[in-house]
Design an enzyme around this catalytic site. Structure first.
Site: not given
Length: 297
Positions: A40, A68, A82, A181
């Site tokens: 993103d 991550y 987010d 997310r």
């Protein structure tokens, strides 16, 4: 001829993955550039970039597991899961309101292992040829099907409580296709207070680490990983003779050699350490499922 191989780039926030690809194209003077999985715009971290003939390897990298780091804010849900979206609901996430350490551990435990996950509606998944996030921005309602993913690690590294919010710094190891997310959203929903990401960084893709990546400012002097090096980071190697390498490059099989294969797929490496291609079993034989162009192998 442009340099070829696999380039590891540490994407900064504020740029799309396509922006990074465009920068690499300019730096290396070629249109033949692709990547193994988007990030993103707000996210940072590892993009695995293929240049010239090495773009053929991206098919074998995109499905690798990933790591991550992220920050999940509990106590608010947003329209995009987010911090880029609008806050659509808030709730008290203080421990006296029930969001204590034990509850958080239980919520995370339920989201670890093989789970069914509904991706965020603003993901890059295509629906009838259009990206889900484009449909959402156009005002359309998007409902995505759940998918099976595996979260092998979901650990809290640190936490901070302030003003009714609980911020969790986490590290996640997961299968390809997992949406971090969605993990933040689902953890908040399970705890009854909502949740969203405020930060996301990809640190690993298969055998590739962000610590080995270059910044965009260093592209002009960056040296891509040779295809053989890159391939053996995502699959085992099978060393072949010069004669076998020639046969494989010409579409011939290594007859009756299946017992030599170290896995379902292997990187065929010739005596000079050059990648012949990605090998697979066919019956009792070994053949090349993907050959590297000889000038770029």
């Amino acid at each position: 001829m442009a340099a070829h191989g696999i380039l590891l780039v540490d994407k900064p926030g504020g740029l799309t993955s396509h922006d990074v690809v465009a920068r690499v194209r300019r730096a290396f003077g070629t249109r033949r550039v692709g990547h193994a999985g988007t990030l993103d715009p707000a996210a940072t971290g590892l993009l695995v970039i293929g240049i010239e003939g090495a773009t053929r390897l991206l098919t074998y990298i995109v499905g690798a597991d990933k790591t991550y780091t992220a920050t999940i804010r509990l106590g608010a849900r947003t329209s995009t899961d987010d911090a880029e979206g609008d806050v659509i609901a808030t709730a008290d996430a203080s421990d006296w309101a029930g969001v204590d350490d034990a509850a958080v551990r239980g919520g995370i435990r339920a989201l670890t292992g093989a789970i069914s996950q509904v991706p965020s509606s603003v993901s890059a998944i295509r629906i009838d040829g259009r990206r889900a996030y484009d449909l959402v921005r156009a005002g359309e309602t998007v409902e995505l099907a759940s998918r099976q993913v595996t979260v092998s690690r979901f650990d809290v590294l640190a936490q901070r409580r302030e003003g009714g919010f609980l911020d969790l710094d986490v590290v996640v190891d997961c299968s390809s296709g997992t949406y971090i997310r969605a993990l933040g959203r689902d953890l908040g929903d399970a705890l009854g207070v909502g949740g969203h990401l405020t930060a996301l960084r990809r640190t690993r893709v298969g055998g590739f680490e962000v610590s080995d990546a270059v910044t965009l400012d260093a592209l002009e002097t960056a040296v891509p990983l040779p295809p053989a090096d890159a391939a053996t980071r995502v699959m085992p190697a099978l060393h072949v003779s010069a004669e076998e390498a020639r046969a494989l490059r010409h579409g011939q099989r290594l007859v009756g050699q299946r017992d030599r294969m170290p896995g379902a797929e292997a990187a065929g490496i010739d005596p000079d350490g050059v990648l012949v291609g990605v090998l697979e079993v066919r019956g009792h034989d070994i053949k090349s499922a993907m050959n590297m162009p000889e000038a770029q192998s």
